[in-house]
Design a protein around this motif. Structure first.
Motif, mmCIF file in Angstrom:
data_model
loop_
_atom_site.group_PDB
_atom_site.id
_atom_site.type_symbol
_atom_site.label_atom_id
_atom_site.label_comp_id
_atom_site.label_asym_id
_atom_site.label_seq_id
_atom_site.Cartn_x
_atom_site.Cartn_y
_atom_site.Cartn_z
ATOM 1 N N THR A 1 -5.940 6.688 -14.718
ATOM 2 C CA THR A 1 -6.807 7.282 -13.696
ATOM 3 C C THR A 1 -8.274 7.258 -14.097
ATOM 4 O OG1 THR A 1 -6.357 9.453 -14.640
ATOM 5 C CG2 THR A 1 -4.991 8.768 -12.796
ATOM 6 N N ALA A 2 -8.568 6.889 -15.333
ATOM 7 C CA ALA A 2 -9.963 6.772 -15.767
ATOM 8 C C ALA A 2 -10.600 5.461 -15.321
ATOM 9 C CB ALA A 2 -10.047 6.910 -17.282
ATOM 10 N N PHE A 3 -9.789 4.517 -14.860
ATOM 11 C CA PHE A 3 -10.359 3.268 -14.345
ATOM 12 C C PHE A 3 -11.266 3.595 -13.161
ATOM 13 C CE2 PHE A 3 -8.484 0.629 -17.200
ATOM 14 C CZ PHE A 3 -7.142 0.288 -17.022
ATOM 15 N N ASP A 4 -12.451 3.014 -13.152
ATOM 16 C CA ASP A 4 -13.348 3.308 -12.035
ATOM 17 C C ASP A 4 -14.098 2.089 -11.533
ATOM 18 O OD1 ASP A 4 -16.296 4.671 -13.730
ATOM 19 O OD2 ASP A 4 -15.095 2.881 -14.085
ATOM 20 N N TYR A 5 -13.646 0.919 -11.922
ATOM 21 C CA TYR A 5 -14.276 -0.313 -11.435
ATOM 22 C C TYR A 5 -13.173 -1.343 -11.332
ATOM 23 C CZ TYR A 5 -17.173 -4.574 -11.571
ATOM 24 O OH TYR A 5 -17.751 -5.797 -11.305
ATOM 25 N N PHE A 6 -13.053 -1.952 -10.130
ATOM 26 C CA PHE A 6 -11.915 -2.824 -9.855
ATOM 27 C C PHE A 6 -12.429 -4.131 -9.257
ATOM 28 C CE2 PHE A 6 -8.843 0.472 -10.657
ATOM 29 C CZ PHE A 6 -9.522 1.640 -10.349
ATOM 30 N N PRO A 7 -12.623 -5.142 -10.103
ATOM 31 C CA PRO A 7 -13.063 -6.442 -9.586
ATOM 32 C C PRO A 7 -11.887 -7.375 -9.352
ATOM 33 C CG PRO A 7 -13.341 -6.364 -11.960
ATOM 34 C CD PRO A 7 -12.704 -5.063 -11.555
ATOM 35 N N TRP A 8 -12.104 -8.327 -8.494
ATOM 36 C CA TRP A 8 -11.180 -9.438 -8.310
ATOM 37 C C TRP A 8 -11.895 -10.713 -8.749
ATOM 38 C CZ3 TRP A 8 -6.091 -9.515 -6.846
ATOM 39 C CH2 TRP A 8 -5.563 -8.315 -6.362
ATOM 40 N N TYR A 9 -11.175 -11.516 -9.528
ATOM 41 C CA TYR A 9 -11.717 -12.786 -9.994
ATOM 42 C C TYR A 9 -10.902 -13.938 -9.421
ATOM 43 C CZ TYR A 9 -14.925 -10.713 -13.388
ATOM 44 O OH TYR A 9 -15.965 -10.036 -13.977
ATOM 45 N N GLN A 10 -11.596 -15.023 -9.149
ATOM 46 C CA GLN A 10 -10.972 -16.250 -8.644
ATOM 47 C C GLN A 10 -11.128 -17.310 -9.734
ATOM 48 O OE1 GLN A 10 -13.318 -18.560 -5.746
ATOM 49 N NE2 GLN A 10 -11.552 -18.491 -4.373
ATOM 50 N N GLN A 11 -10.069 -18.012 -10.028
ATOM 51 C CA GLN A 11 -10.127 -19.023 -11.078
ATOM 52 C C GLN A 11 -9.529 -20.330 -10.581
ATOM 53 O OE1 GLN A 11 -7.699 -18.367 -14.600
ATOM 54 N NE2 GLN A 11 -9.203 -19.377 -15.911
ATOM 55 N N PHE A 12 -10.332 -21.377 -10.622
ATOM 56 C CA PHE A 12 -9.840 -22.714 -10.319
ATOM 57 C C PHE A 12 -9.418 -23.384 -11.617
ATOM 58 C CE2 PHE A 12 -10.649 -22.747 -5.902
ATOM 59 C CZ PHE A 12 -11.824 -22.035 -5.683
ATOM 60 N N PRO A 13 -8.496 -24.355 -11.529
ATOM 61 C CA PRO A 13 -8.003 -25.009 -12.752
ATOM 62 C C PRO A 13 -9.140 -25.547 -13.606
ATOM 63 C CG PRO A 13 -6.666 -25.642 -10.866
ATOM 64 C CD PRO A 13 -7.811 -24.853 -10.317
ATOM 65 N N GLY A 14 -9.089 -25.253 -14.890
ATOM 66 C CA GLY A 14 -10.095 -25.756 -15.817
ATOM 67 C C GLY A 14 -11.416 -25.022 -15.800
ATOM 68 N N LYS A 15 -11.504 -23.963 -15.021
ATOM 69 C CA LYS A 15 -12.749 -23.196 -14.909
ATOM 70 C C LYS A 15 -12.534 -21.768 -15.378
ATOM 71 C CE LYS A 15 -14.875 -26.564 -12.675
ATOM 72 N NZ LYS A 15 -15.985 -27.311 -13.302
ATOM 73 N N GLY A 16 -13.640 -21.094 -15.634
ATOM 74 C CA GLY A 16 -13.557 -19.684 -15.971
ATOM 75 C C GLY A 16 -13.394 -18.826 -14.729
ATOM 76 N N PRO A 17 -12.922 -17.598 -14.915
ATOM 77 C CA PRO A 17 -12.819 -16.686 -13.769
ATOM 78 C C PRO A 17 -14.201 -16.409 -13.185
ATOM 79 C CG PRO A 17 -11.638 -15.831 -15.690
ATOM 80 C CD PRO A 17 -12.461 -16.981 -16.162
ATOM 81 N N ALA A 18 -14.293 -16.358 -11.875
ATOM 82 C CA ALA A 18 -15.546 -16.075 -11.179
ATOM 83 C C ALA A 18 -15.361 -14.828 -10.343
ATOM 84 C CB ALA A 18 -15.956 -17.262 -10.313
ATOM 85 N N LEU A 19 -16.292 -13.904 -10.457
ATOM 86 C CA LEU A 19 -16.200 -12.666 -9.692
ATOM 87 C C LEU A 19 -16.247 -12.967 -8.194
ATOM 88 C CD1 LEU A 19 -16.139 -9.550 -9.791
ATOM 89 C CD2 LEU A 19 -18.629 -9.633 -9.584
ATOM 90 N N LEU A 20 -15.258 -12.396 -7.496
ATOM 91 C CA LEU A 20 -15.164 -12.603 -6.053
ATOM 92 C C LEU A 20 -15.697 -11.398 -5.300
ATOM 93 C CD1 LEU A 20 -13.914 -14.744 -4.133
ATOM 94 C CD2 LEU A 20 -11.763 -13.478 -4.291
ATOM 95 N N ILE A 21 -15.196 -10.240 -5.643
ATOM 96 C CA ILE A 21 -15.540 -8.998 -4.978
ATOM 97 C C ILE A 21 -15.079 -7.856 -5.862
ATOM 98 C CG2 ILE A 21 -13.368 -9.020 -3.673
ATOM 99 C CD1 ILE A 21 -14.847 -7.738 -1.306
ATOM 100 N N ALA A 22 -15.754 -6.731 -5.793
ATOM 101 C CA ALA A 22 -15.383 -5.599 -6.637
ATOM 102 C C ALA A 22 -15.562 -4.305 -5.860
ATOM 103 C CB ALA A 22 -16.225 -5.577 -7.910
ATOM 104 N N ILE A 23 -14.847 -3.265 -6.298
ATOM 105 C CA ILE A 23 -14.908 -1.982 -5.609
ATOM 106 C C ILE A 23 -14.906 -0.857 -6.634
ATOM 107 C CG2 ILE A 23 -12.409 -1.617 -5.351
ATOM 108 C CD1 ILE A 23 -13.009 -0.738 -2.424
ATOM 109 N N ARG A 24 -15.545 0.242 -6.291
ATOM 110 C CA ARG A 24 -15.449 1.457 -7.084
ATOM 111 C C ARG A 24 -14.682 2.479 -6.254
ATOM 112 N NH1 ARG A 24 -18.205 1.019 -11.745
ATOM 113 N NH2 ARG A 24 -19.876 -0.512 -11.809
ATOM 114 N N PRO A 25 -14.047 3.471 -6.890
ATOM 115 C CA PRO A 25 -13.111 4.331 -6.158
ATOM 116 C C PRO A 25 -13.722 5.327 -5.189
ATOM 117 C CG PRO A 25 -13.193 4.923 -8.493
ATOM 118 C CD PRO A 25 -14.020 3.703 -8.333
ATOM 119 N N ASP A 26 -15.047 5.279 -5.015
ATOM 120 C CA ASP A 26 -15.639 6.200 -4.053
ATOM 121 C C ASP A 26 -15.539 5.677 -2.623
ATOM 122 O OD1 ASP A 26 -19.148 5.307 -4.700
ATOM 123 O OD2 ASP A 26 -17.309 4.142 -4.799
ATOM 124 N N VAL A 27 -15.046 4.450 -2.462
ATOM 125 C CA VAL A 27 -14.811 3.911 -1.123
ATOM 126 C C VAL A 27 -13.384 3.386 -1.044
ATOM 127 C CG1 VAL A 27 -17.209 3.304 -0.673
ATOM 128 C CG2 VAL A 27 -15.695 1.633 -1.728
#
Lengths: 113, 112
Positions: B28-54
């Motif tokens: 329950t201490a987690f307070d930042y939730f990002p989603w990453y998109q990764q294409f083959p051979g590439k690093g994860p790229a931030l797609l969208i993120a949310i904090r628990p106040d919304v």
């Protein structure tokens, strides 16, 4: 658009050898990270680095690993004596501040034979 | 307790459909939730993120829905396109911590 760069893209080494993986974080970023991803598995945190010292590390990051920022631009991960199980994709990441998004580099694929 | 559990492992959606990927967490201490998109051979790229106040955040075709009481969050991709075919990772971290804890990943395939 600024990006994190990593070299080499692929490193092949013999078990027991030392390897150094290199990263150039985004220039105005202050926090630097290493993650690894074993083939087909999730991305795992190794270490974070701020103000020229390790600020957090995982249980994976044992004495065989070290990190360094040798100059104003590079950030390196050294594995002293590689094991077969160190074979993975290693990602460097950086962020402006601790709470901000982390930007990942393209990774270095390390193959230990 | 530091884990983030992601499902499904793989997902096939027809072009134009809605792709939904789910994640659940214990800490329950987690307070930042990002989603990453990764294409083959590439690093994860931030797609969208949310904090628990919304409970929801939308950026273009991508929406995060967040349910704090259930400790779950999900990624919805509307009008899914073949170019969305990639591996998606949810992640979480706590204020003051630096490490991102990643889910196991979902391999999404959008069929044309």
């Amino acid at each position: 658009e600024p990006e994190v760069t990593q070299t080499p893209s692929h490193q092949v080494t013999q078990m027991g050898q030392e390897v150094i993986l290199r990263c150039v974080p985004i220039s105005n970023h202050l926090y630097f990270y290493w993650y690894r991803q074993i083939l087909g598995q999730k991305v795992e945190f190794l270490v974070s680095f701020y103000n020229n010292e390790i600020s957090e590390k995982s249980e994976i990051f044992d004495d065989q690993f070290s990190v360094e920022r040798p100059d104003g631009s590079n950030f390196t991960l050294k594995i002293r004596s590689t094991k077969l199980e160190d074979s993975a994709m290693y990602f460097c990441a950086s962020s402006v501040v601790r709470e901000n998004e982390q930007f990942f580099g393209p990774g270095t694929r390390l193959t230990v034979l | 307790q530091q884990q983030v559990k992601q499902s499904p492992q793989s997902l096939i959606v027809q072009k134009g459909g809605i792709s939904i990927i789910n994640c659940a967490y214990e800490n329950t201490a987690f307070d930042y939730f990002p989603w990453y998109q990764q294409f083959p051979g590439k690093g994860p790229a931030l797609l969208i993120a949310i904090r628990p106040d919304v409970s929801e955040k939308k950026e273009g075709r991508f929406t995060i829905s967040f349910n704090k009481s259930a400790k779950q969050f999900s990624l919805h991709i509307m009008d899914s396109q073949p170019g969305d075919s990639a591996t998606y990772f949810c992640a979480a971290n706590t204020q003051g911590a630096q490490k991102l804890v990643f889910g196991q990943g979902t391999r999404l395939t959008i069929n044309p």
